[in-house]
Write an enzyme that holds these catalytic residues in place. Structure first.
Site, mmCIF file in Angstrom:
data_model
loop_
_atom_site.group_PDB
_atom_site.id
_atom_site.type_symbol
_atom_site.label_atom_id
_atom_site.label_comp_id
_atom_site.label_asym_id
_atom_site.label_seq_id
_atom_site.Cartn_x
_atom_site.Cartn_y
_atom_site.Cartn_z
ATOM 1 N N VAL A 46 -22.663 -30.507 3.313
ATOM 2 C CA VAL A 46 -22.606 -31.265 4.561
ATOM 3 C C VAL A 46 -21.496 -32.302 4.397
ATOM 4 C CG1 VAL A 46 -23.894 -32.738 6.159
ATOM 5 C CG2 VAL A 46 -25.097 -30.930 4.918
ATOM 6 N N GLU A 58 -25.774 -28.476 -3.549
ATOM 7 C CA GLU A 58 -26.805 -28.786 -4.543
ATOM 8 C C GLU A 58 -27.507 -30.094 -4.208
ATOM 9 O OE1 GLU A 58 -23.736 -27.863 -5.018
ATOM 10 O OE2 GLU A 58 -23.535 -26.434 -6.652
ATOM 11 N N CYS A 89 -20.312 -27.724 -9.304
ATOM 12 C CA CYS A 89 -19.352 -28.683 -9.849
ATOM 13 C C CYS A 89 -20.063 -29.540 -10.908
ATOM 14 C CB CYS A 89 -18.764 -29.546 -8.729
ATOM 15 S SG CYS A 89 -19.905 -30.767 -8.053
HETATM 16 N N1 THU Z 1 -19.080 -27.923 -3.025
HETATM 17 C C1 THU Z 1 -20.438 -27.737 -3.121
HETATM 18 O O1 THU Z 1 -21.170 -27.799 -2.119
HETATM 19 N N2 THU Z 1 -20.951 -27.473 -4.350
HETATM 20 C C2 THU Z 1 -20.221 -27.329 -5.490
HETATM 21 O O2 THU Z 1 -20.781 -27.195 -6.566
HETATM 22 C C3 THU Z 1 -18.755 -27.293 -5.396
HETATM 23 C C4 THU Z 1 -18.190 -27.879 -4.151
HETATM 24 C C5 THU Z 1 -18.523 -28.243 -1.700
HETATM 25 C C6 THU Z 1 -18.050 -29.648 -1.560
HETATM 26 C C7 THU Z 1 -17.087 -29.517 -0.389
HETATM 27 O O3 THU Z 1 -17.835 -29.629 0.820
HETATM 28 C C8 THU Z 1 -16.560 -28.095 -0.511
HETATM 29 O O4 THU Z 1 -17.412 -27.437 -1.429
HETATM 30 C C9 THU Z 1 -15.131 -28.014 -1.017
HETATM 31 O O5 THU Z 1 -14.973 -28.734 -2.177
#
Ligand code: THU
Length: 133
Positions: A46, A58, A89
């Site tokens: 979001v 997450e 990440c």
């Molecule tokens: N993102 C996630 O939702 N989870 C992760 O583990 C890696 C990155 C999202 C954050 C952002 O909204 C998009 O991916 C691009 O970085």
């Protein structure tokens, strides 16, 4: 070890992915996890016009975990907008670690791995308990 229906869990991650709010990165993420009591929780990213405060999938998964009764995560998967497996990440590995059951497994780009393999020698709740003792 817990029997995990990875195809089923990934399908729920894909459903979550379809709900992502990612107008800035155009990189939707969906995550799903099994809880030790058999519940399944999921989340999507979001984003926010103030880019830095966007929430990873997450984060919303962990919020859902807590809001639906808490417990420890035993299995986790995460997919991008093409349905491909995505690694959490670094910050999100820490978030997952906090709520992990011992031996929690993750579907990763290099196969099934434990939480300790994706976040070795983690700083966590036990670190603080040991310090207090
Ligand atoms: N993102 C996630 O939702 N989870 C992760 O583990 C890696 C990155 C999202 C954050 C952002 O909204 C998009 O991916 C691009 O970085």
């Amino acid at each position: 070890m817990t029997d995990v229906d990875w195809d089923g869990l990934r399908a729920i991650a894909k459903e979550a992915n379809a709900k992502a709010y990612a107008p800035y990165s155009n990189f939707p993420v969906g995550a799903a996890a099994m809880v030790e009591d058999g519940r399944v929780v999921s989340g999507c990213n979001v984003e926010n016009a103030s880019y830095g405060v966007g929430l990873c999938a997450e984060c919303t998964l962990v919020s859902s975990l807590v809001m639906t009764g808490g417990g420890k995560l035993v299995a986790f998967t995460c997919v991008d907008g093409h349905g491909n497996i995505l690694m959490p990440c670094g910050r999100c590995r820490q978030l997952l670690y906090e709520h992990s059951a011992p031996g929690m497994v993750l579907e990763t780009v290099s196969g099934i791995k434990t939480i300790d393999e994706v976040l070795p020698d983690a700083f966590g709740p036990r670190t603080l308990e040991e310090y207090r003792a």
